[in-house]
Scaffold this motif. Structure first.
Motif, PDB file in Angstrom:
ATOM      1  N   GLY A  93      14.545   5.548 -12.278  1.00  0.00           N
ATOM      2  CA  GLY A  93      13.661   6.470 -11.840  1.00  0.00           C
ATOM      3  C   GLY A  93      12.358   6.157 -11.996  1.00  0.00           C
ATOM      4  O   GLY A  93      11.411   6.737 -11.479  1.00  0.00           O
ATOM      5  N   ASP A  94      12.066   5.064 -12.796  1.00  0.00           N
ATOM      6  CA  ASP A  94      10.708   4.718 -13.242  1.00  0.00           C
ATOM      7  C   ASP A  94      10.830   3.459 -14.090  1.00  0.00           C
ATOM      8  O   ASP A  94      10.620   3.407 -15.188  1.00  0.00           O
ATOM      9  N   THR A 141      10.573   1.411  -4.020  1.00  0.00           N
ATOM     10  CA  THR A 141      11.377   2.102  -5.025  1.00  0.00           C
ATOM     11  C   THR A 141      10.645   2.678  -5.923  1.00  0.00           C
ATOM     12  O   THR A 141       9.451   2.760  -5.733  1.00  0.00           O
ATOM     13  N   ALA A 142      11.151   3.422  -7.084  1.00  0.00           N
ATOM     14  CA  ALA A 142      10.455   3.789  -8.142  1.00  0.00           C
ATOM     15  C   ALA A 142      10.139   3.030  -9.323  1.00  0.00           C
ATOM     16  O   ALA A 142       9.862   3.404 -10.248  1.00  0.00           O
ATOM     17  N   SER A 143      10.304   1.790  -9.193  1.00  0.00           N
ATOM     18  CA  SER A 143      10.083   0.625  -9.860  1.00  0.00           C
ATOM     19  C   SER A 143       9.144  -0.631  -9.490  1.00  0.00           C
ATOM     20  O   SER A 143       8.594  -0.440  -8.261  1.00  0.00           O
ATOM     21  N   ALA A 145       1.536   5.181 -11.145  1.00  0.00           N
ATOM     22  CA  ALA A 145       2.456   5.167 -10.500  1.00  0.00           C
ATOM     23  C   ALA A 145       3.172   3.576 -10.311  1.00  0.00           C
ATOM     24  O   ALA A 145       2.264   2.832 -10.148  1.00  0.00           O
ATOM     25  N   PRO A 146       4.408   3.613  -9.484  1.00  0.00           N
ATOM     26  CA  PRO A 146       4.847   2.305  -9.516  1.00  0.00           C
ATOM     27  C   PRO A 146       4.027   1.540  -8.341  1.00  0.00           C
ATOM     28  O   PRO A 146       3.883   0.228  -8.606  1.00  0.00           O
ATOM     29  N   ASP A 147       4.070   2.071  -7.386  1.00  0.00           N
ATOM     30  CA  ASP A 147       3.140   1.525  -6.179  1.00  0.00           C
ATOM     31  C   ASP A 147       1.890   1.270  -6.462  1.00  0.00           C
ATOM     32  O   ASP A 147       1.158   0.320  -5.946  1.00  0.00           O
TER      33      ASP A 147
END
Length: 225
Positions: free
Chosen positions: A115-116, A158-160, A204-206
């Protein structure tokens, strides 16, 4: 939030700094080094089957992986381009590229499910600014960057995220003690690198996925992306 993070190549001063920083903030850190010294798990990252087994072991014991910090490194070079030894390339290929491939391929599914999650490598300015004597090193670092950017593309949406931290060179207290009169200009302290690694989860991932972030002191905006 406590995260489960693998630090590969954790046996040296850089790995120790990263492990300490992540552990101090409450993360569960699995430190891996080929030698198995200093409390690290002894795993040969050139052995794809052993790396896959490690990934499955961590998944079974912890249920997830929220980060992989890949610190396996090395340097070989020569005085001139003509004196470059392809034996150096073979060594650097294994250290800088093959270990990265094995680790990223084994852990990508776990990062995708996180999730992260963050996947981090440390590269060098030499990858973009090679010198004649550093041909093998620069080429290996450039290939490692390209591989990591491909992973970033795989994690998009994704969240990564996969991130490249760039330095000119690293310095630690042992180096300063051994050369007290040296300025170590343009060197990044391993503690600053560790702080940068930890800080990747604050964005944030992005916002960090696919970025090349320059940690050289005085680098413009600290970012090459």
């Amino acid at each position: 939030m406590s995260r489960v993070i693998l630090v590969a190549g954790a046996g040296g001063p850089t790995g120790e700094a990263v492990v300490r920083r992540l552990t101090e903030r409450g993360d569960t850190v699995i430190a891996v080094d080929r030698s198995g010294a200093g409390g690290c798990l002894g795993v040969d990252l050139l052995d794809a089957a052993a790396v896959a087994e490690l990934a499955e072991r961590i998944r079974a014991e912890h249920g997830r992986v929220d980060g992989v910090v890949h610190l396996v490194g090395g340097w070989r070079g020569s005085k001139t381009f003509a004196e470059t030894s392809l034996a150096d390339w073979d060594l650097l290929h294994d250290l800088l590229i093959r270990t990265l491939q094995n680790v990223s391929l084994a852990f990508e599914p776990l990062l995708r499910a996180s999730g992260d999650g963050r996947f981090v490598i440390v590269s060098a300015r030499a990858a973009q600014r090679p010198t004649q004597g550093g041909a093998a090193y620069a080429a290996a670092k450039s290939a490692a960057e390209a591989w990591t950017l491909a992973l970033a593309d795989a994690l998009r949406g994704t969240a990564s995220a996969a991130v490249i931290l760039v330095v000119t060179a690293l310095v630690h207290d042992g180096m300063r003690a051994a050369a007290p009169d040296k300025r170590f200009k343009n060197h990044t302290d391993v503690r600053d690198l560790a702080a940068a690694v930890a800080g990747l989860w604050d964005e944030a991932p992005d916002a960090v996925n696919g970025r090349r972030i320059d940690l050289t002191p005085g680098a413009k905006d600290g970012d090459l992306s």
